[in-house]
Design a protein around this motif. Structure first.
Motif, PDB file in Angstrom:
ATOM      1  N   PHE A 231       0.682  -1.125  -0.089  1.00 43.13           N
ATOM      2  CA  PHE A 231       0.009  -0.124  -0.018  1.00 43.13           C
ATOM      3  C   PHE A 231       0.777   1.145  -0.024  1.00 43.13           C
ATOM      4  CE2 PHE A 231      -2.681  -2.972   1.938  1.00 43.13           C
ATOM      5  CZ  PHE A 231      -3.758  -3.159   1.154  1.00 43.13           C
ATOM      6  N   THR A 232       2.195   1.354   0.194  1.00 44.88           N
ATOM      7  CA  THR A 232       2.893   2.352   0.137  1.00 44.88           C
ATOM      8  C   THR A 232       2.789   3.226  -1.232  1.00 44.88           C
ATOM      9  OG1 THR A 232       5.204   3.095   0.435  1.00 44.88           O
ATOM     10  CG2 THR A 232       4.926   1.321  -0.679  1.00 44.88           C
ATOM     11  N   CYS A 233       2.911   4.542  -0.997  1.00 44.17           N
ATOM     12  CA  CYS A 233       2.703   5.565  -2.140  1.00 44.17           C
ATOM     13  C   CYS A 233       4.205   5.713  -2.514  1.00 44.17           C
ATOM     14  CB  CYS A 233       2.073   6.563  -1.693  1.00 44.17           C
ATOM     15  SG  CYS A 233       2.896   7.956  -0.723  1.00 44.17           S
ATOM     16  N   GLY A 234       5.215   5.333  -1.675  1.00 45.44           N
ATOM     17  CA  GLY A 234       6.662   5.546  -2.127  1.00 45.44           C
ATOM     18  C   GLY A 234       7.315   6.708  -1.666  1.00 45.44           C
ATOM     19  N   ARG A 235       6.478   7.712  -1.046  1.00 47.85           N
ATOM     20  CA  ARG A 235       7.057   8.893  -0.459  1.00 47.85           C
ATOM     21  C   ARG A 235       8.277   8.792   0.464  1.00 47.85           C
ATOM     22  NH1 ARG A 235       2.952  12.335   2.418  1.00 47.85           N
ATOM     23  NH2 ARG A 235       4.654  14.013   2.170  1.00 47.85           N
ATOM     24  N   TYR A 236       8.002   7.738   1.291  1.00 44.40           N
ATOM     25  CA  TYR A 236       8.908   7.493   2.270  1.00 44.40           C
ATOM     26  C   TYR A 236       9.130   5.965   2.215  1.00 44.40           C
ATOM     27  CZ  TYR A 236       7.924  11.813   4.777  1.00 44.40           C
ATOM     28  OH  TYR A 236       7.986  13.118   5.177  1.00 44.40           O
ATOM     29  N   PRO A 237      10.632   5.598   2.546  1.00 45.52           N
ATOM     30  CA  PRO A 237      10.919   4.317   2.606  1.00 45.52           C
ATOM     31  C   PRO A 237      10.180   3.328   3.569  1.00 45.52           C
ATOM     32  CG  PRO A 237      12.560   5.503   3.933  1.00 45.52           C
ATOM     33  CD  PRO A 237      11.666   6.534   3.407  1.00 45.52           C
ATOM     34  N   LEU A 238      10.114   1.971   3.277  1.00 37.21           N
ATOM     35  CA  LEU A 238       9.504   1.085   3.855  1.00 37.21           C
ATOM     36  C   LEU A 238      10.402   0.707   5.255  1.00 37.21           C
ATOM     37  CD1 LEU A 238       8.266  -1.360   1.605  1.00 37.21           C
ATOM     38  CD2 LEU A 238       6.746   0.075   2.952  1.00 37.21           C
ATOM     39  N   PRO A 239      10.058   0.215   6.484  1.00 36.76           N
ATOM     40  CA  PRO A 239      10.884   0.131   7.587  1.00 36.76           C
ATOM     41  C   PRO A 239      12.319  -0.618   7.228  1.00 36.76           C
ATOM     42  CG  PRO A 239       8.685  -0.200   7.970  1.00 36.76           C
ATOM     43  CD  PRO A 239       8.742   0.117   6.582  1.00 36.76           C
ATOM     44  N   GLU A 240      12.031  -1.638   6.529  1.00 35.76           N
ATOM     45  CA  GLU A 240      13.262  -2.566   6.293  1.00 35.76           C
ATOM     46  C   GLU A 240      14.084  -1.903   5.253  1.00 35.76           C
ATOM     47  OE1 GLU A 240       9.752  -3.976   3.513  1.00 35.76           O
ATOM     48  OE2 GLU A 240      10.168  -3.316   5.514  1.00 35.76           O
ATOM     49  N   ARG A 241      13.846  -0.885   4.816  1.00 33.43           N
ATOM     50  CA  ARG A 241      14.644  -0.017   3.700  1.00 33.43           C
ATOM     51  C   ARG A 241      15.351   0.937   4.446  1.00 33.43           C
ATOM     52  NH1 ARG A 241      10.780  -0.525  -1.826  1.00 33.43           N
ATOM     53  NH2 ARG A 241      10.732  -2.783  -1.757  1.00 33.43           N
ATOM     54  N   ARG A 242      15.173   1.331   5.514  1.00 27.49           N
ATOM     55  CA  ARG A 242      15.648   2.531   6.123  1.00 27.49           C
ATOM     56  C   ARG A 242      17.214   2.403   6.398  1.00 27.49           C
ATOM     57  NH1 ARG A 242      12.639   3.619  11.500  1.00 27.49           N
ATOM     58  NH2 ARG A 242      12.212   1.353  11.315  1.00 27.49           N
ATOM     59  N   SER A 243      17.994   3.311   6.275  1.00 26.15           N
ATOM     60  CA  SER A 243      19.546   3.044   6.549  1.00 26.15           C
ATOM     61  C   SER A 243      19.837   3.085   8.113  1.00 26.15           C
ATOM     62  CB  SER A 243      20.189   4.163   5.773  1.00 26.15           C
ATOM     63  OG  SER A 243      19.922   5.170   6.206  1.00 26.15           O
TER      64      SER A 243
END
Length: 244
Positions: free
Chosen positions: A232-244
């Motif tokens: 459902f993400t719109c892509g504005r922010y990263p998903l939790p597992e993709r955060r650095s």
């Protein structure tokens, strides 16, 4: 019958909202009675900056219940029944809505979705249907009046009215409910109409009480990542597992 656009007006809010929240927070951690502090707050003996810093610091810890003592009341008009059906799902609130049972909808206004307005064929079909609905409503109302129903004929004729039918509603929410409302309805996944209304409401709240609403909005804006998941993400922010 005509197309209308949403109008959002802030009718009222709790007086001295920041001071009231500050007093409520202080009572939780203060040995004395904040009633003795209240005159000093109203007199300005405790600066707004000090109150704001205290409130924001405590809220950052997750303690939010004292902000429920402050509420905001809005008048929404030119909104669809589709919107109000979503709005009333926020249950910790008070609502007073224009009644289709008592208000004659013979000249019903309506809300047209932008996607339909942008498509000439869809727009034409939509407008034709609005005319059909208006005609059916007036016919049914007249038939029921002939049967002696009088003014109560509206309550049965209304069954042909669509979700596009425009409505007006007064809504009161406390600050904590508003924060939750904004988290869900300012999100890009929210339906376009209620998202627009929510963003206008948030702007009005920020003008009155920036200390509480400065960081309000979609959850991703506060969290720094999208909590909606990959589907459902719109892509504005990263998903939790993709955060650095």
């Amino acid at each position: 019958m005509s197309e209308v656009k949403a109008r959002v007006e802030l009718l009222a809010h709790t007086p001295e909202p920041l001071s009231l929240i500050y007093a409520a927070f202080r009572q939780c951690y203060h040995a004395g009675d904040v009633a003795d502090m209240w005159p000093r707050l109203l007199a300005g003996d405790i600066s707004r900056e000090k109150q704001a810093a205290f409130v924001e610091n405590i809220m950052a810890s997750g303690h939010a219940s004292p902000i429920e003592h402050v509420s905001f009341t809005f008048a929404l008009s030119g909104v669809s029944r589709a919107l109000t059906h979503q709005l009333v799902r926020h249950r910790i609130a008070s609502y007073s809505q224009q009644s289709q049972r008592y208000v004659d909808a013979s000249d019903m206004n309506y809300v047209m979705p932008p996607a339909i307005a942008a498509n000439p064929k869809a727009r034409e079909r939509f407008l034709n249907f609005m005319d059909e609905v208006g005609s059916a409503y007036r016919d049914l109302k007249a038939m029921l009046e002939e049967d002696g129903r009088g003014s109560s004929s509206c309550e049965d004729a209304r069954f042909v009215l669509p979700q596009a039918a425009a409505s007006s509603i007064v809504v009161t929410m406390n600050c904590r409910t508003l924060l939750n409302f904004f988290e869900h309805r300012c999100c890009t996944r929210a339906q376009w109409e209620i998202r627009g209304v929510a963003r206008t409401m948030l702007s009005l709240c920020r003008e009155v009480l920036p200390e509480v609403f400065r960081h309000a909005g979609a959850r991703c804006e506060r969290l720094g990542y999208c909590p909606e998941g990959e589907k459902f993400t719109c892509g504005r922010y990263p998903l939790p597992e993709r955060r650095s």
